[in-house]
Design a protein around this motif. Structure first.
Motif, mmCIF file in Angstrom:
data_model
loop_
_atom_site.group_PDB
_atom_site.id
_atom_site.type_symbol
_atom_site.label_atom_id
_atom_site.label_comp_id
_atom_site.label_asym_id
_atom_site.label_seq_id
_atom_site.Cartn_x
_atom_site.Cartn_y
_atom_site.Cartn_z
ATOM 1 N N THR A 267 -105.723 -19.051 -10.265
ATOM 2 C CA THR A 267 -106.040 -20.384 -9.757
ATOM 3 C C THR A 267 -104.764 -21.061 -9.299
ATOM 4 O O THR A 267 -103.769 -21.081 -10.028
ATOM 5 C CB THR A 267 -106.733 -21.238 -10.824
ATOM 6 O OG1 THR A 267 -107.911 -20.577 -11.273
ATOM 7 C CG2 THR A 267 -107.109 -22.598 -10.237
ATOM 8 N N MET A 268 -104.804 -21.616 -8.116
ATOM 9 C CA MET A 268 -103.660 -22.328 -7.541
ATOM 10 C C MET A 268 -104.114 -23.707 -7.116
ATOM 11 O O MET A 268 -105.172 -23.851 -6.491
ATOM 12 C CB MET A 268 -103.094 -21.550 -6.349
ATOM 13 C CG MET A 268 -102.505 -20.205 -6.736
ATOM 14 S SD MET A 268 -102.458 -19.008 -5.382
ATOM 15 C CE MET A 268 -104.190 -18.553 -5.291
ATOM 16 N N GLN A 269 -103.308 -24.713 -7.428
ATOM 17 C CA GLN A 269 -103.670 -26.096 -7.169
ATOM 18 C C GLN A 269 -103.071 -26.571 -5.853
ATOM 19 O O GLN A 269 -101.846 -26.618 -5.698
ATOM 20 C CB GLN A 269 -103.185 -26.996 -8.312
ATOM 21 C CG GLN A 269 -103.895 -26.766 -9.623
ATOM 22 C CD GLN A 269 -105.378 -27.093 -9.531
ATOM 23 O OE1 GLN A 269 -105.782 -28.031 -8.828
ATOM 24 N NE2 GLN A 269 -106.201 -26.318 -10.242
ATOM 25 N N HIS A 270 -103.951 -26.892 -4.908
ATOM 26 C CA HIS A 270 -103.525 -27.475 -3.644
ATOM 27 C C HIS A 270 -103.340 -28.982 -3.837
ATOM 28 O O HIS A 270 -103.762 -29.555 -4.836
ATOM 29 C CB HIS A 270 -104.560 -27.180 -2.552
ATOM 30 C CG HIS A 270 -104.060 -27.392 -1.163
ATOM 31 N ND1 HIS A 270 -103.335 -26.452 -0.471
ATOM 32 C CD2 HIS A 270 -104.163 -28.461 -0.327
ATOM 33 C CE1 HIS A 270 -103.032 -26.914 0.721
ATOM 34 N NE2 HIS A 270 -103.524 -28.138 0.831
ATOM 35 N N THR A 271 -102.703 -29.634 -2.860
ATOM 36 C CA THR A 271 -102.439 -31.069 -2.969
ATOM 37 C C THR A 271 -103.601 -31.932 -2.502
ATOM 38 O O THR A 271 -103.522 -33.162 -2.594
ATOM 39 C CB THR A 271 -101.202 -31.422 -2.131
ATOM 40 O OG1 THR A 271 -101.402 -30.987 -0.782
ATOM 41 C CG2 THR A 271 -99.965 -30.747 -2.706
ATOM 42 N N GLY A 272 -104.667 -31.322 -2.007
ATOM 43 C CA GLY A 272 -105.825 -32.069 -1.530
ATOM 44 C C GLY A 272 -107.024 -31.165 -1.420
ATOM 45 O O GLY A 272 -106.982 -29.973 -1.781
ATOM 46 N N PRO A 273 -108.147 -31.693 -0.940
ATOM 47 C CA PRO A 273 -109.331 -30.854 -0.727
ATOM 48 C C PRO A 273 -109.031 -29.722 0.243
ATOM 49 O O PRO A 273 -108.475 -29.944 1.322
ATOM 50 C CB PRO A 273 -110.360 -31.826 -0.154
ATOM 51 C CG PRO A 273 -109.893 -33.176 -0.569
ATOM 52 C CD PRO A 273 -108.407 -33.114 -0.614
ATOM 53 N N VAL A 274 -109.373 -28.501 -0.134
ATOM 54 C CA VAL A 274 -109.055 -27.314 0.665
ATOM 55 C C VAL A 274 -110.112 -27.148 1.750
ATOM 56 O O VAL A 274 -111.306 -27.053 1.466
ATOM 57 C CB VAL A 274 -108.982 -26.062 -0.230
ATOM 58 C CG1 VAL A 274 -108.645 -24.833 0.608
ATOM 59 C CG2 VAL A 274 -107.950 -26.251 -1.330
ATOM 60 N N GLU A 275 -109.645 -27.110 2.997
ATOM 61 C CA GLU A 275 -110.548 -26.955 4.141
ATOM 62 C C GLU A 275 -110.673 -25.506 4.589
ATOM 63 O O GLU A 275 -111.758 -25.081 5.007
ATOM 64 C CB GLU A 275 -110.056 -27.808 5.307
ATOM 65 C CG GLU A 275 -109.992 -29.298 5.026
ATOM 66 C CD GLU A 275 -111.371 -29.934 4.936
ATOM 67 O OE1 GLU A 275 -112.361 -29.263 5.303
ATOM 68 O OE2 GLU A 275 -111.454 -31.096 4.519
ATOM 69 N N ASP A 276 -109.584 -24.738 4.512
ATOM 70 C CA ASP A 276 -109.628 -23.367 4.999
ATOM 71 C C ASP A 276 -108.530 -22.568 4.307
ATOM 72 O O ASP A 276 -107.519 -23.119 3.850
ATOM 73 C CB ASP A 276 -109.439 -23.327 6.516
ATOM 74 C CG ASP A 276 -109.840 -21.988 7.117
ATOM 75 O OD1 ASP A 276 -110.462 -21.187 6.387
ATOM 76 O OD2 ASP A 276 -109.519 -21.740 8.295
ATOM 77 N N ILE A 277 -108.744 -21.240 4.230
ATOM 78 C CA ILE A 277 -107.755 -20.324 3.654
ATOM 79 C C ILE A 277 -107.718 -19.067 4.515
ATOM 80 O O ILE A 277 -108.641 -18.790 5.294
ATOM 81 C CB ILE A 277 -108.082 -19.945 2.189
ATOM 82 C CG1 ILE A 277 -109.460 -19.279 2.123
ATOM 83 C CG2 ILE A 277 -107.998 -21.142 1.280
ATOM 84 C CD1 ILE A 277 -109.805 -18.743 0.747
#
Length: 608
Positions: A267-277
């Protein structure tokens, strides 16, 4: 006898005077030509006649005024920028709704798969050819909005999600529904085929779950739980069939392994809602986008040192954080080989040129180099960018926008030319003579001589032979309007004609030529409102340009000397003068600010 002798002496003196005059004229022309006299009088006479004819011919000719040349700007377009500018817009399609997803079929490693484009918009999925110029299929059997229409590598099956929570598989040839997966309880926003298998497809939903489906049986082979909000991004690992990655609005990016179970292995924490990877081609790194940031994660390092219980370690495997966009980044992709194969020194390389491509709601699509993460190119589009995709052969580039527009760009020249392709003879190759040699038919061009009709019907492209006498036709010089006015010393008309051209290089060249002739006052005097306002508008527009500032300051001073007493008599002229004053004051304030900034920088440099 005395009379005869006197007459002979007079004639001799007369002839001697004529000869002295001729010698003087000859010496003058010798001095004028800048050459020494030859011992051969014929050569001297020929030389003098040639110089006289040349001088006489040049006295009536007018030399065209060339536009003023300036040193090149220091900011040059990069080699990568020239490469990406070769993508020209070939199609601009209007869609029924916002374009939520675009996808190219095929594979970057195998060129045998066909390359088609699918665009998902509203309740319809449209299938185009690679260039987007022709609609091949339209899939519209949806009761609600469709999402994420993706083709399999072989372009035979289409997988589509939807607002109703159903994942449907279509036969591309017949457009019949092959499978329906209806276990999701929320909208299915992302559907992806497995990179390693044609019988496995994954889907992520707003019900916070990720499911893997077996196409052969129609059952759900694996369900992954762990997200706490909508799951909007899903990608399959390019190296392992059982590994998937997902991004959610709970600010987390999770890795799943079907061999381990339903829980996330990382699990990795992004700084905001993830839109795409998206994955790197070697599956060693993962890229996520959300908010105005793009983060690159080291998957290998995280797998060896990550501890699920310690949430502080979630950023230890972060490689890079990019903040090159002003608004939310909606799409991110890594292409294995879409950079320029030709280097800046015109040498070719066989190495792959991978690039990281991001698109944002600010309307920009930016291309990054994946080693140093520098922005190599940026393109502006007429609407907020929601999705973008590059074809497997990197010859086409597609962008979907929120203003219901699909933009397809194609390279004007094929990126990698086929080395086995045989060159075809171009037009105008001429006649061919067929001969036989060793049993083979060989085509050779026939020699152009007086025995062929082509010798007498040659065009201007024919090259002269060694012994041919060349008679050059004197070309007529076509003068511009300002040149014709300058030729007749009408300086005011020449300035008006140059201003109507709207090219600052031409206008400054005319002003400089008039100043050299001493006619700048004559060119500016006795002007009414309609002739004076264009001059003032030009000065206001270009007086802040360092290339023209010095000359336009002199021109402004001349205008103020001539029309300073008429201030207040015409509203248009007064408005132009006020604009000129404001522009000059703005430049002075800017200079003061730069002086203060320079002093601050000097203090900081001296402190170290």
């Amino acid at each position: 006898e005395e009379r005869r002798r006197t007459k002979t002496v007079c004639i001799g003196l007369h002839i001697r005077g004529r000869l002295a005059l001729v010698v003087s004229v000859v010496e003058f022309f010798v001095f004028f030509c800048g050459r020494k006299m030859s011992r051969d009088p014929r050569e001297n006479a020929d030389m003098i006649i040639t110089r006289v004819q040349t001088s006489h011919r040049g006295m009536g000719d007018y030399e065209k005024l060339a536009p003023k040349q300036y040193p090149p700007k220091t900011l040059r377009e990069t080699h990568e920028g020239k490469y990406w500018k070769n993508y020209k817009t070939t199609s601009l399609q209007n869609q029924p709704g916002i374009v939520t997803d675009v996808f190219y079929s095929g594979s970057e490693d195998d060129t045998t798969f066909p390359c088609y484009l699918t665009a998902t918009s509203s309740a319809r999925v449209t299938m185009y050819n690679q260039n987007g110029t022709k609609v091949l299929k339209t899939f519209a059997r949806f009761k609600d909005v469709a999402f994420s229409g993706v083709l399999r590598k072989d372009a035979k099956v289409l997988a589509v999600g939807g607002q109703s929570g159903i994942v449907q598989l279509f036969d591309v040839k017949t457009r019949n529904i092959l499978r329906k997966f209806a276990l999701h309880t929320g909208a299915v926003r992302a559907v992806r085929w497995s990179e390693m298998s044609n019988l496995s497809v994954g889907s992520s939903s707003d019900d916070t779950t990720v499911r893997i489906w077996d196409v052969s049986t129609g059952n759900c082979s694996q369900r992954f739980d762990g997200h706490k909000d909508y799951v909007r991004a899903l990608e399959s690992s390019p190296e392992q069939n059982d590994v998937w990655a997902s991004g959610s609005y709970d600010h987390s990016v999770r890795l799943w392994d079907a061999r381990v179970g339903r829980d996330a292995v990382m699990t990795m924490q992004h700084t905001g809602p993830v839109e795409d990877i998206c994955w790197y081609p070697n599956a060693r790194a993962l890229v996520s986008c959300g908010g105005p940031e793009v983060i690159v994660w080291d998957v290998v390092k995280g797998a060896s040192s990550f501890n699920v219980k310690d949430s502080n370690n979630s950023n230890t495997n972060r490689l890079m954080r990019l903040t090159n966009h002003q608004k939310t980044v909606m799409t991110v992709s890594v292409h294995k080989d879409c950079g320029p194969r030709t280097l800046s020194n015109n040498s070719r390389t066989n190495e792959y040129q991978p690039r990281l491509i991001t698109g944002s709601l600010d309307g920009h699509v930016k291309v990054h180099e994946i080693d140093t993460f520098t922005v190599k190119h940026a393109a502006k589009f007429p609407g907020p960018v929601l999705c973008c995709s590059v074809s497997p052969d990197a010859n086409a580039f597609t962008v979907g926008m929120a203003n219901k527009t699909l933009c397809i760009r194609k390279r004007t020249k094929t990126r990698i030319a086929d080395a086995n392709a045989k060159p075809t003879p171009g037009p105008g190759a001429g006649k061919w003579k067929i001969t036989l040699k060793s049993g083979f038919r060989i085509k050779r061009p026939r020699r152009m001589d007086a025995g062929t009709i082509g010798y007498f019907t040659r065009t201007g492209n024919a090259q002269p032979r060694l012994n041919d006498e060349i008679v050059r036709r004197r070309k007529r010089v076509r003068l511009q309007a300002h040149d014709r006015a300058l030729r007749k010393f009408r300086f005011g008309d020449a300035l008006d004609a140059a201003l109507s051209n709207r090219r600052p290089e031409v206008v400054m060249a005319v002003i400089e030529d008039i100043e050299k002739r001493g006619g700048i006052t004559k060119a500016l005097a006795n002007r009414d409102e309609h002739r004076l306002v264009p001059v003032l508008d030009f000065i206001v527009k270009y007086i802040a340009n360092p290339r023209h500032t010095r000359d336009l300051i002199r021109l402004s001073q001349e205008i103020l000397d001539l029309y300073g007493s008429d201030v207040g008599t015409n509203k248009r002229v007064d408005r132009c003068l006020n604009q000129l004053r404001e522009r000059v004051m703005l430049e002075l304030r800017l200079e003061d600010t730069l002086d203060k900034l320079s002093g601050m920088c000097g203090i900081i440099q001296n402190s170290y």
